[in-house]
Design a protein around this motif. Structure first.
Motif, PDB file in Angstrom:
ATOM      1  N   SER A   1      46.994  42.738   1.154  1.00  0.00           N
ATOM      2  CA  SER A   1      47.897  43.656   0.464  1.00  0.00           C
ATOM      3  C   SER A   1      47.362  43.950  -0.936  1.00  0.00           C
ATOM      4  N   LEU A   2      47.449  45.211  -1.365  1.00  0.00           N
ATOM      5  CA  LEU A   2      46.945  45.594  -2.689  1.00  0.00           C
ATOM      6  C   LEU A   2      48.091  46.192  -3.504  1.00  0.00           C
ATOM      7  N   ASP A   3      49.223  45.501  -3.547  1.00  0.00           N
ATOM      8  CA  ASP A   3      50.416  46.071  -4.180  1.00  0.00           C
ATOM      9  C   ASP A   3      50.191  46.415  -5.647  1.00  0.00           C
ATOM     10  N   LEU A   4      50.675  47.571  -6.074  1.00  0.00           N
ATOM     11  CA  LEU A   4      50.504  48.025  -7.444  1.00  0.00           C
ATOM     12  C   LEU A   4      51.825  48.216  -8.146  1.00  0.00           C
ATOM     13  N   SER A   5      52.780  48.864  -7.447  1.00  0.00           N
ATOM     14  CA  SER A   5      54.064  49.132  -8.063  1.00  0.00           C
ATOM     15  C   SER A   5      55.115  48.896  -6.980  1.00  0.00           C
ATOM     16  N   PRO A   6      56.339  48.537  -7.367  1.00  0.00           N
ATOM     17  CA  PRO A   6      57.338  48.205  -6.352  1.00  0.00           C
ATOM     18  C   PRO A   6      57.656  49.382  -5.427  1.00  0.00           C
ATOM     19  N   SER A   7      57.378  50.604  -5.855  1.00  0.00           N
ATOM     20  CA  SER A   7      57.702  51.757  -5.025  1.00  0.00           C
ATOM     21  C   SER A   7      56.561  52.163  -4.092  1.00  0.00           C
ATOM     22  N   LEU A   8      55.486  51.396  -4.105  1.00  0.00           N
ATOM     23  CA  LEU A   8      54.343  51.689  -3.226  1.00  0.00           C
ATOM     24  C   LEU A   8      53.881  50.403  -2.572  1.00  0.00           C
ATOM     25  N   ARG A   9      53.563  50.488  -1.297  1.00  0.00           N
ATOM     26  CA  ARG A   9      52.918  49.349  -0.633  1.00  0.00           C
ATOM     27  C   ARG A   9      51.568  49.823  -0.135  1.00  0.00           C
TER      28      ARG A   9
ATOM     29  N   GLU B   1      48.027  48.719   1.729  1.00  0.00           N
ATOM     30  CA  GLU B   1      47.382  47.682   2.533  1.00  0.00           C
ATOM     31  C   GLU B   1      46.093  48.248   3.099  1.00  0.00           C
ATOM     32  N   ARG B   2      45.153  47.345   3.283  1.00  0.00           N
ATOM     33  CA  ARG B   2      43.881  47.766   3.895  1.00  0.00           C
ATOM     34  C   ARG B   2      43.853  47.310   5.346  1.00  0.00           C
ATOM     35  N   ASP B   3      43.539  48.232   6.231  1.00  0.00           N
ATOM     36  CA  ASP B   3      43.395  47.899   7.645  1.00  0.00           C
ATOM     37  C   ASP B   3      41.982  48.326   8.054  1.00  0.00           C
ATOM     38  N   GLY B   4      41.055  47.410   7.938  1.00  0.00           N
ATOM     39  CA  GLY B   4      39.653  47.739   8.196  1.00  0.00           C
ATOM     40  C   GLY B   4      39.165  48.780   7.198  1.00  0.00           C
ATOM     41  N   SER B   5      38.703  49.921   7.704  1.00  0.00           N
ATOM     42  CA  SER B   5      38.180  50.968   6.818  1.00  0.00           C
ATOM     43  C   SER B   5      39.249  51.974   6.411  1.00  0.00           C
ATOM     44  N   VAL B   6      40.500  51.698   6.755  1.00  0.00           N
ATOM     45  CA  VAL B   6      41.587  52.639   6.436  1.00  0.00           C
ATOM     46  C   VAL B   6      42.518  52.009   5.393  1.00  0.00           C
ATOM     47  N   LEU B   7      42.840  52.783   4.358  1.00  0.00           N
ATOM     48  CA  LEU B   7      43.823  52.315   3.375  1.00  0.00           C
ATOM     49  C   LEU B   7      45.175  52.919   3.741  1.00  0.00           C
ATOM     50  N   VAL B   8      46.181  52.077   3.899  1.00  0.00           N
ATOM     51  CA  VAL B   8      47.519  52.552   4.258  1.00  0.00           C
ATOM     52  C   VAL B   8      48.372  52.536   2.990  1.00  0.00           C
ATOM     53  N   VAL B   9      48.804  53.719   2.583  1.00  0.00           N
ATOM     54  CA  VAL B   9      49.598  53.865   1.356  1.00  0.00           C
ATOM     55  C   VAL B   9      51.007  54.244   1.781  1.00  0.00           C
ATOM     56  N   ARG B  10      51.974  53.394   1.452  1.00  0.00           N
ATOM     57  CA  ARG B  10      53.335  53.563   1.974  1.00  0.00           C
ATOM     58  C   ARG B  10      54.313  53.753   0.818  1.00  0.00           C
ATOM     59  N   LEU B  11      55.028  54.887   0.807  1.00  0.00           N
ATOM     60  CA  LEU B  11      56.104  55.047  -0.181  1.00  0.00           C
ATOM     61  C   LEU B  11      57.187  54.039   0.173  1.00  0.00           C
TER      62      LEU B  11
ATOM     63  N   ALA C   1      39.012  56.413   4.957  1.00  0.00           N
ATOM     64  CA  ALA C   1      40.131  57.346   5.166  1.00  0.00           C
ATOM     65  C   ALA C   1      41.416  56.647   4.710  1.00  0.00           C
ATOM     66  N   ALA C   2      42.445  57.449   4.428  1.00  0.00           N
ATOM     67  CA  ALA C   2      43.730  56.870   4.017  1.00  0.00           C
ATOM     68  C   ALA C   2      44.846  57.440   4.885  1.00  0.00           C
ATOM     69  N   VAL C   3      45.846  56.619   5.123  1.00  0.00           N
ATOM     70  CA  VAL C   3      47.068  57.073   5.788  1.00  0.00           C
ATOM     71  C   VAL C   3      48.186  56.981   4.761  1.00  0.00           C
ATOM     72  N   LEU C   4      48.917  58.088   4.602  1.00  0.00           N
ATOM     73  CA  LEU C   4      50.031  58.141   3.656  1.00  0.00           C
ATOM     74  C   LEU C   4      51.314  58.220   4.470  1.00  0.00           C
ATOM     75  N   CYS C   5      52.190  57.247   4.315  1.00  0.00           N
ATOM     76  CA  CYS C   5      53.413  57.222   5.128  1.00  0.00           C
ATOM     77  C   CYS C   5      54.550  56.657   4.272  1.00  0.00           C
ATOM     78  N   ALA C   6      55.707  56.435   4.881  1.00  0.00           N
ATOM     79  CA  ALA C   6      56.854  56.028   4.070  1.00  0.00           C
ATOM     80  C   ALA C   6      57.789  55.125   4.859  1.00  0.00           C
ATOM     81  N   GLU C   7      58.432  54.224   4.126  1.00  0.00           N
ATOM     82  CA  GLU C   7      59.448  53.358   4.728  1.00  0.00           C
ATOM     83  C   GLU C   7      60.809  54.056   4.725  1.00  0.00           C
ATOM     84  N   GLY C   8      61.701  53.573   5.566  1.00  0.00           N
ATOM     85  CA  GLY C   8      63.060  54.108   5.586  1.00  0.00           C
ATOM     86  C   GLY C   8      63.185  55.325   6.478  1.00  0.00           C
ATOM     87  N   GLU C   9      64.296  56.037   6.314  1.00  0.00           N
ATOM     88  CA  GLU C   9      64.632  57.166   7.205  1.00  0.00           C
ATOM     89  C   GLU C   9      63.940  58.464   6.829  1.00  0.00           C
ATOM     90  N   HIS C  10      63.386  58.511   5.617  1.00  0.00           N
ATOM     91  CA  HIS C  10      62.833  59.783   5.128  1.00  0.00           C
ATOM     92  C   HIS C  10      61.449  59.573   4.512  1.00  0.00           C
TER      93      HIS C  10
END
Ligand code: 1HE
Length: 264
Positions: free
Chosen positions: A3-11, A13-23, A53-62
């Motif tokens: 996990s590469l957490d930076l701010s509480p509103s972003l998570r 994580e690195r999954d192999g060669s992909v960075l997963v950036v989660r709101l 490559a990066a994946v940008l996604c989000a937690e919750g309903e929206h």
């Protein structure tokens, strides 16, 4: 996954060669406050080596409720211009960073949330996705690059309609008009985005660079300049050792079956 957490509103994580950036600001429907935007800037400006490559996604309903409206109330015109320029800087980092970005969308993708999604290179939308530009209802205008990026996806007329009438575009219509390139069922967005991101990582780096940095610029210039720019980019990409290696492999049919020839 480290996990590469930076701010509480972003998570992040690195999954192999992909960075997963989660709101990750679910209580505020992933509304984009300054902290989140500056967090995104720092993530996309300092992509770790080895990430392709990066994946940008989000937690919750929206995915995102857009600009955090609570930060807007007391801003002067001058502060507003600077704030909008800050969004431009951050979203340019997303669009013109080092790696292609695949956004996985669901629920509300509205206002600045749509501006953020429009900065990604590929959008995968779950069927719960809806798009809107409530700026009209709030008495404001887009300020995060939406007037530049969104018409390039759907045209000026559709964007004008969304602001002027508050029209909400559902996932199916959004897919038909070009807001998403992929449409999937509930809970399937991130998995497809990861598959696409892993596929993108396999490309020669110069191909990904050309698609991210040259293609949108070529599409904006006149035919003469565009064709010359294309030739220069083609020459540079085919000169790279990775391209030569791939072409030799294809011609020598190394480790490839007939079925793999197209697309691979
Ligand atoms: C917010 C925001 C926000 C929710 N800023 N706090 N964006 C908008 O005009 C969209 C406004 N939001 C909505 O229309 C709805 O929240 C949603 C359709 C996205 C979701 O609805 P729902 O029923 O799930 O959530 P909610 O009850 O409306 O909101 C939950 C909480 O999130 C609530 O806070 P709480 O403390 O009362 O629980 C909301 O106030 C808060 N919240 N959206 C701040 N946007 C660079 S320029 C870009 C310009 C724009 O983006 S304009 C469009 C802004």
């Amino acid at each position: 996954m480290p996990s590469l957490d930076l701010s509480p509103s972003l998570r992040v994580e690195r999954d192999g060669s992909v960075l997963v950036v989660r709101l990750s600001r679910v209580a505020k429907r992933n509304a984009l406050d300054d902290e989140t935007m500056l967090g995104l800037e720092s993530v996309f400006a300092s992509m770790p080596a080895g990430v392709g490559a990066a994946v940008l996604c989000a937690e919750g309903e929206h995915f995102s409720a857009g600009l955090d409206l609570s930060e807007l109330t007391e801003r002067s015109a001058a502060e507003g211009a600077l704030h909008s320029r800050q969004w431009h800087r951050v979203l340019d980092r997303v669009q013109f960073g080092r790696v292609p970005v695949v956004a996985a969308l669901h629920g509300a993708v509205v206002g600045g949330g749509l501006e953020l999604a429009a900065a990604a290179h590929i959008r995968v939308a779950e069927r719960s996705t809806f798009y809107a530009l409530p700026e009209g209802a709030r008495g404001i205008f887009v300020g995060g690059g939406g007037s530049v990026r969104i018409p390039r996806l759907i045209g000026v007329a559709r964007m004008a309609d969304m602001i002027l009438t508050g029209r909400v575009v559902n996932a199916e219509e959004g897919h038909q008009i070009g807001l998403s390139q992929y449409l999937v069922g509930a809970g399937e967005g991130v998995a497809l985005a990861m598959t696409l991101a892993r596929r993108i990582v396999e490309n020669a780096p110069m191909t990904n660079y050309a698609v991210m940095h040259a293609l949108p610029r070529i599409a904006e210039v006149g035919q003469d300049q565009g064709l010359l720019f294309e030739s220069l980019m083609a020459a540079i990409s085919q000169d790279a050792p990775e391209a030569k290696k791939r072409l030799h492999e294809f011609l020598n049919k190394q480790g490839r079956s007939k079925n793999e020839k197209v697309g691979e």
